[in-house]
Design a protein around this motif. Structure first.
Motif, mmCIF file in Angstrom:
data_model
loop_
_atom_site.group_PDB
_atom_site.id
_atom_site.type_symbol
_atom_site.label_atom_id
_atom_site.label_comp_id
_atom_site.label_asym_id
_atom_site.label_seq_id
_atom_site.Cartn_x
_atom_site.Cartn_y
_atom_site.Cartn_z
ATOM 1 N N ALA A 15 0.840 -1.203 0.000
ATOM 2 C CA ALA A 15 0.000 0.000 0.000
ATOM 3 C C ALA A 15 0.874 1.253 0.000
ATOM 4 O O ALA A 15 0.557 2.241 -0.673
ATOM 5 C CB ALA A 15 -0.930 -0.012 1.210
ATOM 6 N N GLY A 16 1.975 1.209 0.733
ATOM 7 C CA GLY A 16 2.907 2.335 0.741
ATOM 8 C C GLY A 16 3.531 2.562 -0.616
ATOM 9 O O GLY A 16 3.691 3.709 -1.065
ATOM 10 N N LYS A 17 3.861 1.460 -1.305
ATOM 11 C CA LYS A 17 4.431 1.583 -2.651
ATOM 12 C C LYS A 17 3.418 2.206 -3.600
ATOM 13 O O LYS A 17 3.762 3.052 -4.429
ATOM 14 C CB LYS A 17 4.871 0.215 -3.186
ATOM 15 N N LYS A 19 0.905 4.178 -2.776
ATOM 16 C CA LYS A 19 0.726 5.578 -2.399
ATOM 17 C C LYS A 19 1.891 6.420 -2.931
ATOM 18 O O LYS A 19 1.689 7.518 -3.452
ATOM 19 C CB LYS A 19 0.645 5.696 -0.880
ATOM 20 N N GLU A 20 3.094 5.894 -2.820
ATOM 21 C CA GLU A 20 4.263 6.603 -3.339
ATOM 22 C C GLU A 20 4.161 6.781 -4.853
ATOM 23 O O GLU A 20 4.450 7.849 -5.396
ATOM 24 C CB GLU A 20 5.540 5.848 -2.991
ATOM 25 N N ALA A 21 3.726 5.738 -5.560
ATOM 26 C CA ALA A 21 3.597 5.806 -7.018
ATOM 27 C C ALA A 21 2.549 6.843 -7.429
ATOM 28 O O ALA A 21 2.757 7.595 -8.388
ATOM 29 C CB ALA A 21 3.239 4.435 -7.580
ATOM 30 N N VAL A 22 1.438 6.896 -6.707
ATOM 31 C CA VAL A 22 0.409 7.891 -7.010
ATOM 32 C C VAL A 22 0.964 9.294 -6.754
ATOM 33 O O VAL A 22 0.730 10.222 -7.533
ATOM 34 C CB VAL A 22 -0.877 7.635 -6.185
ATOM 35 N N GLY A 23 1.726 9.436 -5.674
ATOM 36 C CA GLY A 23 2.350 10.730 -5.396
ATOM 37 C C GLY A 23 3.298 11.155 -6.496
ATOM 38 O O GLY A 23 3.348 12.322 -6.881
ATOM 39 N N ASP A 24 4.065 10.182 -7.021
ATOM 40 C CA ASP A 24 4.968 10.475 -8.139
ATOM 41 C C ASP A 24 4.179 10.897 -9.376
ATOM 42 O O ASP A 24 4.521 11.866 -10.052
ATOM 43 C CB ASP A 24 5.814 9.251 -8.491
ATOM 44 N N ALA A 25 3.134 10.133 -9.671
ATOM 45 C CA ALA A 25 2.364 10.365 -10.889
ATOM 46 C C ALA A 25 1.616 11.703 -10.850
ATOM 47 O O ALA A 25 1.434 12.343 -11.887
ATOM 48 C CB ALA A 25 1.370 9.228 -11.115
ATOM 49 N N THR A 26 1.183 12.106 -9.661
ATOM 50 C CA THR A 26 0.411 13.343 -9.542
ATOM 51 C C THR A 26 1.258 14.521 -9.080
ATOM 52 O O THR A 26 0.721 15.598 -8.814
ATOM 53 C CB THR A 26 -0.762 13.151 -8.564
ATOM 54 N N ASP A 27 2.558 14.308 -8.982
ATOM 55 C CA ASP A 27 3.491 15.339 -8.522
ATOM 56 C C ASP A 27 3.063 15.880 -7.158
ATOM 57 O O ASP A 27 3.005 17.087 -6.943
ATOM 58 C CB ASP A 27 3.605 16.470 -9.552
ATOM 59 N N LEU A 31 2.084 13.052 -0.573
ATOM 60 C CA LEU A 31 1.608 11.684 -0.747
ATOM 61 C C LEU A 31 2.779 10.735 -0.980
ATOM 62 O O LEU A 31 2.804 9.616 -0.452
ATOM 63 C CB LEU A 31 0.619 11.619 -1.910
ATOM 64 N N GLN A 32 3.757 11.185 -1.734
ATOM 65 C CA GLN A 32 4.948 10.383 -1.988
ATOM 66 C C GLN A 32 5.677 10.098 -0.668
ATOM 67 O O GLN A 32 6.082 8.966 -0.400
ATOM 68 C CB GLN A 32 5.866 11.117 -2.954
ATOM 69 N N ALA A 33 5.828 11.117 0.156
ATOM 70 C CA ALA A 33 6.509 10.948 1.448
ATOM 71 C C ALA A 33 5.727 10.026 2.371
ATOM 72 O O ALA A 33 6.312 9.207 3.089
ATOM 73 C CB ALA A 33 6.710 12.305 2.105
ATOM 74 N N ALA A 40 8.505 2.154 5.131
ATOM 75 C CA ALA A 40 9.529 2.049 6.176
ATOM 76 C C ALA A 40 8.941 1.446 7.444
ATOM 77 O O ALA A 40 9.575 0.593 8.092
ATOM 78 C CB ALA A 40 10.128 3.416 6.466
ATOM 79 N N GLY A 41 7.734 1.859 7.793
ATOM 80 C CA GLY A 41 7.075 1.303 8.980
ATOM 81 C C GLY A 41 6.811 -0.184 8.841
ATOM 82 O O GLY A 41 7.035 -0.957 9.780
ATOM 83 N N ALA A 42 6.340 -0.591 7.681
ATOM 84 C CA ALA A 42 6.057 -2.007 7.447
ATOM 85 C C ALA A 42 7.344 -2.821 7.488
ATOM 86 O O ALA A 42 7.386 -3.915 8.069
ATOM 87 C CB ALA A 42 5.348 -2.194 6.104
#
Length: 64
Positions: A15-17, A19-27, A31-33, A40-42
């Protein structure tokens, strides 16, 4: 570590990956952080479970 814990931790990592990908895609750096932090938590939970498993293996080995 139980199978349920492994699956939950892996799910949180994935899920973190996502979320990070969506943050990248939407600049969206926030969300990326968040996605990176979720991963990292997982991974930290997984590492803790591995330590507990190793300690149990040592304990079981000494009891034989």
């Amino acid at each position: 570590m139980g199978l349920g814990d492994k699956m939950q931790n892996k799910g949180e990592e994935l899920a973190g990956k996502a979320k990070e990908a969506v943050g990248d895609a939407t600049d969206n750096p926030r969300l990326q952080a968040e996605g990176e932090a979720d991963q990292a938590g997982a991974k930290a939970k997984q590492a803790g479970e591995h330590v507990k498993d190793a300690a149990k293996d040592v304990k079981d080995g000494l009891g034989e």
